[in-house]
Design an enzyme around this catalytic site. Sequence first.
Site, PDB file in Angstrom:
ATOM      1  N   HIS A  42      -2.326  57.474  45.805  1.00 17.25           N
ATOM      2  CA  HIS A  42      -3.164  58.157  44.807  1.00 17.25           C
ATOM      3  C   HIS A  42      -2.419  58.372  43.495  1.00 17.25           C
ATOM      4  O   HIS A  42      -1.189  58.477  43.460  1.00 17.25           O
ATOM      5  CB  HIS A  42      -3.746  59.461  45.351  1.00 17.25           C
ATOM      6  CG  HIS A  42      -2.784  60.586  45.557  1.00 17.25           C
ATOM      7  ND1 HIS A  42      -2.944  61.528  46.540  1.00 17.25           N
ATOM      8  CD2 HIS A  42      -1.652  60.962  44.900  1.00 17.25           C
ATOM      9  CE1 HIS A  42      -1.972  62.412  46.474  1.00 17.25           C
ATOM     10  NE2 HIS A  42      -1.165  62.088  45.504  1.00 17.25           N
TER      11      HIS A  42
ATOM     12  N   GLU B  10      -7.884  59.672  45.302  1.00 19.02           N
ATOM     13  CA  GLU B  10      -7.492  59.190  46.619  1.00 19.02           C
ATOM     14  C   GLU B  10      -8.017  57.763  46.835  1.00 19.02           C
ATOM     15  O   GLU B  10      -8.841  57.270  46.063  1.00 19.02           O
ATOM     16  CB  GLU B  10      -8.040  60.145  47.694  1.00 19.02           C
ATOM     17  CG  GLU B  10      -7.459  61.565  47.620  1.00 19.02           C
ATOM     18  CD  GLU B  10      -5.997  61.657  48.075  1.00 19.02           C
ATOM     19  OE1 GLU B  10      -5.265  60.656  48.017  1.00 19.02           O
ATOM     20  OE2 GLU B  10      -5.595  62.769  48.492  1.00 19.02           O
TER      21      GLU B  10
ATOM     22  N   ASP C  86      -0.084  57.791  49.863  1.00 18.05           N
ATOM     23  CA  ASP C  86      -1.279  56.963  50.118  1.00 18.05           C
ATOM     24  C   ASP C  86      -1.713  56.182  48.876  1.00 18.05           C
ATOM     25  O   ASP C  86      -2.768  55.560  48.871  1.00 18.05           O
ATOM     26  CB  ASP C  86      -2.435  57.827  50.642  1.00 18.05           C
ATOM     27  CG  ASP C  86      -2.909  58.871  49.625  1.00 18.05           C
ATOM     28  OD1 ASP C  86      -2.355  58.923  48.504  1.00 18.05           O
ATOM     29  OD2 ASP C  86      -3.840  59.628  49.953  1.00 18.05           O
TER      30      ASP C  86
ATOM     31  N   ASP D 131      -4.537  67.337  37.388  1.00 17.04           N
ATOM     32  CA  ASP D 131      -5.380  67.840  38.481  1.00 17.04           C
ATOM     33  C   ASP D 131      -5.116  69.309  38.794  1.00 17.04           C
ATOM     34  O   ASP D 131      -4.188  69.917  38.255  1.00 17.04           O
ATOM     35  CB  ASP D 131      -5.189  66.972  39.747  1.00 17.04           C
ATOM     36  CG  ASP D 131      -3.732  66.621  40.008  1.00 17.04           C
ATOM     37  OD1 ASP D 131      -2.837  67.361  39.532  1.00 17.04           O
ATOM     38  OD2 ASP D 131      -3.481  65.614  40.682  1.00 17.04           O
TER      39      ASP D 131
END
Length: 262
Positions: free
Chosen positions: A138, A143, A136, A67
């Site tokens: 990811h 996400e 979270d 990313d």
Amino acid sequence: MEIIIRQDADAASHAAARVVARLVREKPNAVIGLATGSTPLMLYRELVRMHKDDGLDFGEISTFNLDEYVGLEKEHQQSYHSFMWENLFSQINIKPENVHIPDGMAADIPASCAVYEQAVIDAGGIDLQVLGIGSDGHIGFNEPTSSFASRTRIKTLTQQTVADNARFFDGDESKVPPPCITMGIGTIMDARMNLMLAFGEGKADAIAATVEGPVAAIMPASILQHHPSAKVFIDEPAASKLQLADYYRWVYDGKPEWQADA
Ligand code: PGA
């Protein structure tokens, strides 16, 4: 999934590095997917050491990063381009033309994402993908609620990820760009092996949900339960909420020699 619990992040990173090194030795032109953030730093340090001390050869290796932030120049100190060159690429013998990182400054982002996907295919697919995990859940910047079929595309960070990553931007959340480009979950699932690292108590809930919870888009990493070859290297604090931790330890400790770094 194989869960490898080590005493601390250093030991877990070294065990993961042995898996990467084995691939590099067996397949000198392997395609390796790479991650950024705090988590893979010790893995990269160990790979650099193996390159310098043991001659681990990256001369024909290709890499694809997961990313990048949209809107940060490659030269920006917090771009993932800068991160990778500083922490790994400048210290090993990788060829710059074999390095691939999404372009956060592309004029046409959807087109550049399609080119990235095609480049993965043209390289023969990813042999081994290194992953961190967000608090979270990811993977990459996929996400919660990201499609399990997704491909490289633009996403928006959750507020939690913005808060988590503010530490890299002088603690200032307003400096963290919410838009990002991330390899898709479908792309990650196509890798022949996935190697996840997670350290610290802050990752314990996400690891427990990923390994032992239901497979659900709200916890993106849980899709790894469907991957035929996923290894999860964690330290004791990250393992602290696993119900079957003793079982995972028993399995790993009982591995025969020939399987030890496989
Ligand atoms: P971290 O990030 O390694 O900085 O904790 C992990 C991730 O967001 O995947």
